[in-house]
Structure formats: C-alpha cells, structure tokens
Write an enzyme that holds these catalytic residues in place. Structure first.
Site, PDB file in Angstrom:
ATOM      1  N   PHE A  71      12.196   0.934 -21.906  1.00 43.16           N
ATOM      2  CA  PHE A  71      11.134   2.078 -22.816  1.00 43.16           C
ATOM      3  C   PHE A  71       9.867   0.347 -23.014  1.00 43.16           C
ATOM      4  CE2 PHE A  71       8.953   3.485 -27.085  1.00 43.16           C
ATOM      5  CZ  PHE A  71       8.236   3.788 -25.940  1.00 43.16           C
ATOM      6  N   GLN A  72       8.535   0.647 -22.710  1.00 42.92           N
ATOM      7  CA  GLN A  72       7.873  -0.011 -23.606  1.00 42.92           C
ATOM      8  C   GLN A  72       8.411  -1.798 -22.877  1.00 42.92           C
ATOM      9  OE1 GLN A  72       6.618  -0.177 -27.755  1.00 42.92           O
ATOM     10  NE2 GLN A  72       5.027   2.258 -26.362  1.00 42.92           N
TER      11      GLN A  72
ATOM     12  N   GLU B 219      -5.075  -2.220 -27.897  1.00 44.02           N
ATOM     13  CA  GLU B 219      -5.762  -3.827 -28.601  1.00 44.02           C
ATOM     14  C   GLU B 219      -6.131  -4.282 -27.310  1.00 44.02           C
ATOM     15  OE1 GLU B 219      -3.389  -1.338 -28.281  1.00 44.02           O
ATOM     16  OE2 GLU B 219      -1.487  -1.907 -29.052  1.00 44.02           O
TER      17      GLU B 219
ATOM     18  N   LYS C  38      12.125  -8.691 -28.491  1.00 41.12           N
ATOM     19  CA  LYS C  38      13.071  -8.641 -30.003  1.00 41.12           C
ATOM     20  C   LYS C  38      13.780  -9.422 -30.543  1.00 41.12           C
ATOM     21  CE  LYS C  38      12.737  -4.517 -32.075  1.00 41.12           C
ATOM     22  NZ  LYS C  38      13.489  -2.573 -31.600  1.00 41.12           N
TER      23      LYS C  38
ATOM     24  N   MET D 222     -28.282  -1.687 -16.023  1.00 42.81           N
ATOM     25  CA  MET D 222     -28.039  -2.747 -15.115  1.00 42.81           C
ATOM     26  C   MET D 222     -27.885  -1.748 -13.839  1.00 42.81           C
ATOM     27  SD  MET D 222     -29.419  -5.342 -14.568  1.00 42.81           S
ATOM     28  CE  MET D 222     -29.464  -7.157 -15.676  1.00 42.81           C
TER      29      MET D 222
END
Lengths: 171, 572
Positions: B117-118, B55, B167, B476
């Site tokens: 969940f999630q 993602e 949802k 760097m």
C-alpha cells in the site's frame, strides 16, 4: 560512426548500474555491448561499454558518465593501447560426418568444446570481438542454434590507475 | 549502548541532521510512511514545518526558498502518491539547477517490491531527474547519507537530491554521529579555472572590438553578481542575460541589454549576432537562447565558463572552455585584464539598435495590457522586489519589462517550463525574504494549477502580492496557434470556463480585486503594496489577443526575428 570502448569504474552500490544505463537511454546514446563485474577492490565494479558516435557524442558520453556521482573513473580506451576480450558460447549443429571439421575450426580458434549431444556441440570461444565474428561466420555453414556473447571486457595496457580508498564515514 | 544519549531512532537522527545543516524550514505533507518523523516533529522547535496543500507545491516552495535565499530547500513527503506528486517539482529543480533535498517516505524494507500500500519506486522514478538519489537501507547509513545529500545538492552545479526513507529505517535505532566531512571519490567539482585559459580569455577580451557578456543563472547561484558588475563596468562590456540570469546584473544599468533569445530584446539579439567575442558565464546555450545552432553567433570567438563540464560543447562548440566556478574565474579574469577593450563604437551601435526597435505596445486605446501592468509593478518597486513568475506570455513580458536590480529576485521556471510554479514558489520565497516585497505573477491558466496553495499563503500570513494577468486564454499556446497552427485555437480559450478569481480569492480569505481599467492599476497596486501581514490578490483582465514580441520562432535564426504582429515576414 566509430565504435568506442569505454571503461568505467563505479561504486559497487545498489543502483549504480541503473544510473549508467539511465543516462544512456535518457540522452539517446547507443549501447552496443555492456559488461559489468567485480574488480580487485571489493566495493568497486568495472563496466565496459561499447558505444558509437562522432567525437562530439563520445565527448558528451564521457562527460555525462563522469558527472554521475557513483562513477569514479571513466576512460575512453579507443585511442590508447588496450586489450579487448569477449567470450562467446556458440551452439552449432553437427550434421552427420562434420564433427571433425567443427573440431578443427574450434582448434584453430583455440576454443573449448563445453557441451556435446548427438546433434549439436557448444563451443566456448574467447578473444577480440572480430575473432569471435570470424568463428561465428565459419560455423554458420553448419547452422547455428544459439549464441550467447558476454560483451567486451577491456583493460588499458601498462600501469594501473590508482583508486583512492574512500573513508568510511558510517558510524 | 541503550544508555548512550546518542542512541536514537531514525526519526530523531533525521532531525539532528537537519539541525546540523541549519535547516530553517521544511515544506511538507504528512502520511503513513513518515508518521514517526511527524511524531518527533511535534516537539522540534529549531525549524518550522510549512504544511502545503499538495506535494508539488512543497517542492516548488522549496525551490522558491532556495532560489531566494541561496540555501538548500527541504521537502518531506510520504511514500507512494506523496512521493510521485513531487516528481514535476524535482524535474523542475533539476532543469534549473536548484539545490533541494526531498525526503520521501517509503514502505518498510521487507515490503519493497511487493506492491505494498502506497508503495512507489521513487528512486527509480527520479533517477533521471535528480543530481543523485539515495535509498537508506540501514539506520546507520542515515546520517552519512543526509550529510552527502546536502553536500551534493548545494555544491558544484546545484540540483535536487532525493532521500528515500523506509518506515523500518526511521523506526529502528543506532548511535547518532554526524560526519564532520564528506568524501565522495566520484564527485569532485572543479572550482578554480585553468589559469592559462583565463589569461588567454583576458587577452581575447582586451583585443575585442565588439565583446558581449552572455550571463546565465550560474552567476546568481555562485554569488558572483558583484564580481560581474565590477568586471562589466570596468571594461565597458555590454551584458545580456538568459531568463535565469536576469537579476545577475542590474537591469537598469546602461550596459544591460536585457534578455536574449526567443523573446529577448531586438538589440540583445542583434548584439549576439554581431559580436566578435562572446563570453558565456554560467549559461548553457539552451535552445531558447540559440534558436538554430548553425546560425547562432557565427562571427564570434566564444568563451564558455561553466562549473559543469557537460555544459561545454553540448549545444554549441566553443573556442575557449573554462571549467570552474564563475566567481573564482571572474575574479581571476578581472585581475588579468590589463587593458579594457575600446567598446565606444560598439555600445553606440547597440544604442542605435535599441532606438530602432524598442519594446513597444499599444498604450492609447484605453485597454488594459500585461506589459503596462508589469511596467507599473516595476515603477512601484523600483526593480527591487522578488518577482516570481509562472510560465507563458506573462513570464516573457515580465522578463522584458521588469528590470530586476538584484540577484535572487527573479524566480521562474525556465528549463522545464512548469505551469503552476509561481504561487507555491512565491510562498517559499516569502519565507526567505522579509525585507522586500514578494510578488507572484501568473496567467489565468497556470494560476489554477496550484491554486490550493492559496491556503498555505493565508495560513502563514505571507504578504505575497498575487497578481493574475487574465487574458482568458492559454496565451502563449494561443500565440503559437495563431502564428504557426492555422489559427486553430484548439482548447486554449479558458474565458468561458474560468472561475471568478475575486470570489476564489475571497473564498480562501484573501482581499481580492479585479480590474480591466488601466487607470485603476496605480491605485490598486498602491493599496496592496501597503499590506504587509497577509496575502492580497489582484486580477488584471487584460487584452485577449496580445502576443509577445520580438519572437524568434523555435529553431529559427536571429534574422527570422518577428518584431510586430501581422507582419511575420523577415524583419531584418
């Protein structure tokens, strides 16, 4: 560093308060007191924040508050004529023989006695913050058990600021 | 109501809204909370969904797309880990003011707060790193919120907006109606600058002896490169650019001084230090530009044009602020300029500084150097390519040596400095730009941070030229260790653990090359520049210990500029 009282009109949305608080913590600005409540318009809340900082910091605070999408109007009241009030509930010990004295102090500060037991009394005192400080100072001689202060609410003197009603765009 | 053709589910409304916002691409990754949306996506033909492999890659791709095209980038991910994986990308877009809208799935409304969940409180998590965010609590709010999200992301100072979609909201139905206009009483960007201030600015610039334009990403975002070109050329004003500003003014124009700041050119920084009028256009006096604020540009009258009032007086207090869109302000400013200032002597002085201390590197020892590779890339593309860099030494060398000729061609993570940005951002850019080459340049460290997106590039047959400048170090950080941390090269040596990048490329199905020979650079570049139907990869094994110069150490003054290695004493 000078104290500033900033009045903010915010959308009465879920999360609007958090956005203001997040801005202060994220940018490292101090909040001395904060209060929030409804206004004459249902979907708008007023927040009053007392903060501190030099001119540059206050300038940034006002700009950053304005930048939030949910803030409608931000005014630093400090340099304009305005009214500031705070409410404190002070639970004070009442040692034997001092009840009259405490009642006198309460009267001088035009407070209300809102609760009383054998050994303690709760006073409700309203006014500018320095008045409340003075009352607390005097009462501390008897021993203060608990204090709850509301934080400052403030309004500009004179004409009100007109807020446009938002068009209802929901279907 | 149910017979109304506009009676639709949240998922259908979602796509109707995107259609009205003219969305061409969604960068996304499916998951439980957004299954209903993906169910409808299956039949949607007006936009293309690009499946990323992580993602974070989706957000950087959306950023790359937005920066290259000027349109809003769109991301769609699921709840919980899908949403939290977008956080770095969102923070990156916030710092660099990139217009993106990130749609995150959320657990059903009645489960919010239950540690379902999630579940993750993505609204709370992203509050300080978004321009605004929304939790949609009723399907009736969905269309107005999406309209507002695109409006907020793309107007004023652009930025990321998150829309969280529970949802049950996606599943429930209502009658769809897309609002024609947006009205947000707390959000009214100022576009037109104050005319009196602009008049005053024109007077000051006309009388200046040593004026300097200091140009940031705002000029590119507002689409005012043309206005800038005309203004600078008609008035003979030298132009220095920030990292995000590169491309706003042609890098090959004699009036261009290149980049200023920590790794800016010697002459740009000397010009900043000695100018008498500094005109900041869409830049924010970032600490990488100013160094020590107290000693920054002390002799100049400062004019600051910015659409964001908070940018003004934030880091550097200016003499003349103008809040407004650079495009409007520049047009008005140009019209107000009656007499161009006489800058002949000033430009001559800058030219002397240029000769005094040009950008140099060792060319004669037969070893391959990053600067050489970047110069070659510049030569092959005439400064016309879209070059997407990662973060670190190669980024600074590219900023110095790749002279961008067009706006929206320099895509890099400036504010947040996100390693792993280049590859996914170049994927987004490749969807936006078809007529010019898209080049991704990374170091060996950053390349491995979003390496999974090679799959996305291959699957979509994107002709990205993937260049790895492999110095076997986090270069760097190594440079700072050498200069400021007692040469303790703590955990920056990647050489012994780096994979074989050619084999990596080949495993993903990419034609891949590697070289450490300067004489092979030309032919390899020619080879990959000709391939236009698939990604290609070249690993350039460059000198390990090179450092980026000039360098103004963090928090130091221009007078502390180091221009060469092993000579860290004051150079000016």
């Amino acid at each position: 560093m000078k104290k500033h009282t900033i009045s903010i009109l915010v959308e009465n949305h879920f999360g609007a308060f958090d956005r203001v608080a997040t801005m202060f913590s994220g940018k490292g600005f101090n909040i001395r007191s904060i209060s929030i409540g409804e206004t004459e318009i249902e979907e708008i809340s007023r927040m009053t924040i007392v903060t501190e900082g030099d001119d540059k910091i206050i300038d940034q605070i006002v700009k950053q508050l304005n930048r939030l999408i949910d803030t409608i109007k931000v005014v630093d009241l400090t340099s304009t004529p305005h009214i500031e009030r705070e409410l404190a509930l002070i639970k004070v010990n009442v040692p034997k023989g001092t009840m009259e004295e405490i009642k006198n102090i309460n009267d001088i500060f035009r407070g209300n006695i809102v609760d009383i037991t054998g050994r303690s009394m709760t006073l409700e005192i309203t006014g500018p913050p320095d008045k409340i400080d003075a009352a607390i100072n005097l009462l501390s001689n008897f021993g203060i058990k608990e204090i709850a202060r509301s934080g400052i609410v403030a309004l500009k003197r004179g004409e009100q600021i007109k807020i446009k009603k938002e068009k209802n765009l929901t279907t | 109501m149910k017979n109304d053709p506009n009676y639709m589910s949240g998922a259908e409304i979602f796509f109707e809204c995107l259609k009205r916002e003219n969305v061409e691409y969604i960068f996304g990754y499916p998951g439980g909370a957004v299954l209903k949306i993906y169910e409808h996506l299956y039949d949607v033909d007006f936009l293309k969904h690009i499946l990323v492999r992580h993602e974070q890659g989706a957000v950087h791709a959306a950023e790359g797309y937005a920066k290259a095209s000027g349109k809003v980038g769109v991301v769609l991910v699921t709840s919980g880990p899908g949403a939290t994986n977008t956080v770095t990308g969102i923070a990156d877009a916030y710092m660099d003011s990139v217009p993106i809208v990130v749609f995150t799935g959320q657990v059903s409304s009645h489960l919010i707060g239950n540690d379902a969940f999630q579940e993750a409180d993505i609204i709370g998590i992203t509050r300080p790193i978004t321009k605004h965010n929304f939790l949609v609590r009723d399907v009736k709010e969905l269309a107005p919120i999406i309209k507002k999200a695109f409006y907020i992301a793309s107007t004023g100072r652009p930025g990321p907006v998150v829309v969280d979609l529970p949802k049950d909201v996606i599943n429930s139905k209502c009658i769809f109606k897309y609002p024609d206009e947006v009205e947000i009483r707390g959000y009214k960007p100022t576009y037109k600058g104050n005319s009196n201030q602009i008049k005053k600015a024109a007077e000051v610039i006309s009388k200046a002896k040593r004026p300097l334009l200091y140009v940031g990403g705002g000029v590119i975002m507002s689409g005012s490169s043309e206005e800038l070109k005309i203004f600078a050329r008609e008035n003979n004003l030298p132009v220095t650019m920030t990292l995000q500003g590169l491309g706003a003014f042609p890098g090959t124009d004699p009036l261009s001084l290149g980049m200023l700041g920590m790794h800016g050119t010697y002459w740009a920084n000397r010009a900043v230090d000695n100018c008498d009028v500094l005109v900041s256009l869409g830049a924010r006096f970032d600490d990488r530009v100013t160094g020590k604020v107290e000693t920054f540009c002390t002799k100049a009258y400062k004019i600051h044009v910015d659409i964001d009032p908070t940018a003004i007086d934030k880091n550097v207090v200016v003499d003349l602020p103008i809040v407004g869109d650079v495009k409007h302000v520049l047009a008005e400013l140009a019209a107000e300029m009656n007499n161009p200032p006489d800058t002949f002597e000033w430009l001559k002085q800058i030219e002397e500084w240029k000769n005094e201390c040009p950008l140099e590197y060792e060319k004669n020892d037969g070893r391959l150097r990053s600067e050489f590779v970047i110069e070659k890339i510049f030569e092959k593309t005439n400064g016309d390519a879209v070059v997407v860099t990662d973060v670190g030494q190669h980024q600074m060398w590219t900023a110095q040596h790749y002279r961008y000729n067009h706006p929206r061609s320099n895509i890099t993570s400036g504010g947040l400095g996100t390693m792993g940005f280049s590859l996914p951002a170049s994927i987004g850019a490749a969807f936006a730009v078809k007529d010019r080459p898209v080049i991704s340049i990374s170091g060996d460290g950053g390349f491995q941070m979003n390496i999974q997106e090679l799959t996305t590039a291959v699957y979509n047959k994107l002709p990205i030229k993937i260049f790895i400048l492999n110095n076997s170090f986090l270069g760097m950080v190594r440079q700072w260790q050498e200069l400021f941390h007692k040469e303790k090269y703590s955990f920056t040596d990647l050489g012994s653990s780096n994979p074989d990048f050619v084999k990596v490329g080949q495993a993903f199905g990419i034609e891949s090359y590697s070289t450490d020979n300067p004489n092979e650079v030309d032919s390899l570049l020619d080879k990959v520049m000709k391939i236009n139907d698939r990604p290609t990869l070249i690993e350039f094994k460059v000198v390990k210990e090179d450092m980026v110069f000039p360098m103004i150490p963090s928090g130091a003054s221009i007078s502390d500029m180091m221009v060469k290695r092993l000579n860290p004493k004051r150079m000016i």
